[in-house]
Scaffold this motif. Sequence first.
Motif, short mmCIF file in Angstrom:
data_model
loop_
_atom_site.label_atom_id
_atom_site.label_comp_id
_atom_site.label_asym_id
_atom_site.label_seq_id
_atom_site.Cartn_x
_atom_site.Cartn_y
_atom_site.Cartn_z
N VAL A 1 -7.39 -8.22 -9.50
CA VAL A 1 -6.38 -8.75 -10.45
C VAL A 1 -5.06 -9.07 -9.77
O VAL A 1 -4.32 -9.96 -10.21
CB VAL A 1 -6.09 -7.80 -11.65
N THR A 2 -4.76 -8.40 -8.67
CA THR A 2 -3.49 -8.68 -7.99
C THR A 2 -3.55 -9.92 -7.10
O THR A 2 -2.52 -10.38 -6.62
CB THR A 2 -3.03 -7.48 -7.13
N ILE B 1 -3.26 -12.89 -7.32
CA ILE B 1 -2.81 -13.96 -8.22
C ILE B 1 -2.41 -15.22 -7.45
O ILE B 1 -2.09 -15.16 -6.27
CB ILE B 1 -1.60 -13.52 -9.08
N LYS C 1 7.89 -13.71 -10.51
CA LYS C 1 8.38 -12.40 -10.98
C LYS C 1 7.26 -11.37 -10.91
O LYS C 1 7.47 -10.24 -10.50
CB LYS C 1 8.88 -12.52 -12.43
N VAL C 2 6.07 -11.79 -11.31
CA VAL C 2 4.92 -10.90 -11.23
C VAL C 2 4.66 -10.53 -9.77
O VAL C 2 4.42 -9.37 -9.43
CB VAL C 2 3.67 -11.58 -11.83
N ALA D 1 6.91 -7.92 -8.55
CA ALA D 1 6.51 -6.60 -9.06
C ALA D 1 5.33 -6.04 -8.26
O ALA D 1 5.31 -4.85 -7.92
CB ALA D 1 6.15 -6.70 -10.54
N ILE D 2 4.36 -6.89 -7.93
CA ILE D 2 3.21 -6.42 -7.15
C ILE D 2 3.67 -5.98 -5.77
O ILE D 2 3.28 -4.94 -5.26
CB ILE D 2 2.15 -7.55 -7.01
N ASP E 1 5.36 -2.71 -5.64
CA ASP E 1 4.40 -1.65 -5.86
C ASP E 1 3.61 -1.33 -4.60
O ASP E 1 3.11 -0.21 -4.43
CB ASP E 1 3.44 -2.11 -6.97
#
Lengths: 235, 235
Positions: free
Chosen positions: A213-214, A216, A225-226, A229-230, A233
């Motif tokens: 899922v990451t 992307i 923005k996503v 965030a990844i 993390d």
Amino acid sequence: MIFAAILAGGSGSRMGNIEKPKQFLTLGSKPILIHTIEKFSIVNSFEKIIVLTPKNFLSHTKDLIKKYIEDSDNIVVIEGGNLRNDTIMNAIDYINDNFQIDDDSIIVSHDSVRPFVTYRIIEENIEFCKEYGACDTVIPATDTIVESNKDNKISAIPLRDNLYQGQTPQTFKINKLAKLYKNINDDDKNKLTDACKIFVLNNEDVYLVNGDVTNIKITYPYDLKVADAILKDQV
Amino acid sequence: MIFAAILAGGSGSRMGNIEKPKQFLTLGSKPILIHTIEKFSIVNSFEKIIVLTPKNFLSHTKDLIKKYIEDSDNIVVIEGGNLRNDTIMNAIDYINDNFQIDDDSIIVSHDSVRPFVTYRIIEENIEFCKEYGACDTVIPATDTIVESNKDNKISAIPLRDNLYQGQTPQTFKINKLAKLYKNINDDDKNKLTDACKIFVLNNEDVYLVNGDVTNIKITYPYDLKVADAILKDQV
């Protein structure tokens, strides 16, 4: 022989009014494209990592690689094509011009704007392609997929259990891909937004590799923005 | 009369080993479910906002609403069903038990774990449903969608231009939905992961409302990170 083709040909029209194609935007401390190249650099299998960019970004891309990638001997930057498959064929032309390949030689094609591809995914692409001739990276569809052919109305809702969201890499035996591509007429070629479809249209098998899922694709400003965030993390 | 049904029936098995269903996880300063209810609270059209939760979370949900929502007179919490459509039918039963509805009465059904639905999307759902009888919220598919029926191989790659990713709300004329649902046999009912498919299976039109990329469904732990990023961006 195994080659990587990093597809950085897009001009990023969906990102809105920006100066640079999206693969050159900064994510964390460096351009998205550099994150992506790094993921391939740590895999030892590649004879050559071929980065394909628009003509007017060739020297900029070369500069970035010099600046950020320590050991860049096996990386080359060449011009991409107008469409995704033209770009892949440019990579294959380069390979044929510079190497003696055989029917087992493999190309791992990957979107330059998917910087979170993992070592495991790349390795599994190579393994599956060796065994089956072609493979695609996918995740099970989480959203319901709706088909609409016209009039802004739903025409079908296919069973979700059979649906997957395509990611990349997409990996192929080079000679087979080139041969199948020649079988397709120009009209169909222009409609191909996906290299795996070259195999599907020729009734050839494409095996599925589990993506993540990451993994992307950075297409819209929202995705950046996503991605931030990844990245936070992962650090 | 217009009703909202907030579907919070899921037990969140895809979230991993956690104590609470995902709609009760905290996003920013409050539970995801509360964010979602708030989006419907600011729309004046609703006769009643019906929140459907698992039986063992009924009183917890009521407590949360008391704590976080100032004016909660038009909110009611009732038990959901095992499947998505059972839950919607529970809402319809509640409506029929407590109100005198007619053929123009509408239910706006929404995932409790899509907290970023907008006022615009809810209003357009109501408008489109008034005009057409049923509508679904979607965005154009960004990923290539791959179909695989068996053997871990691709069986088809449908043309992306015709594909959409389903979101919610999904909005229906209540009497029509209930009538069409009765036409479907039990086998098909168990396969229905989507309420719009009740209309599609009966060859009834469902119109498309433009969703938004930020109107995400929080399914996996990864999504919670994305949600945090979206929330920070909105504040």
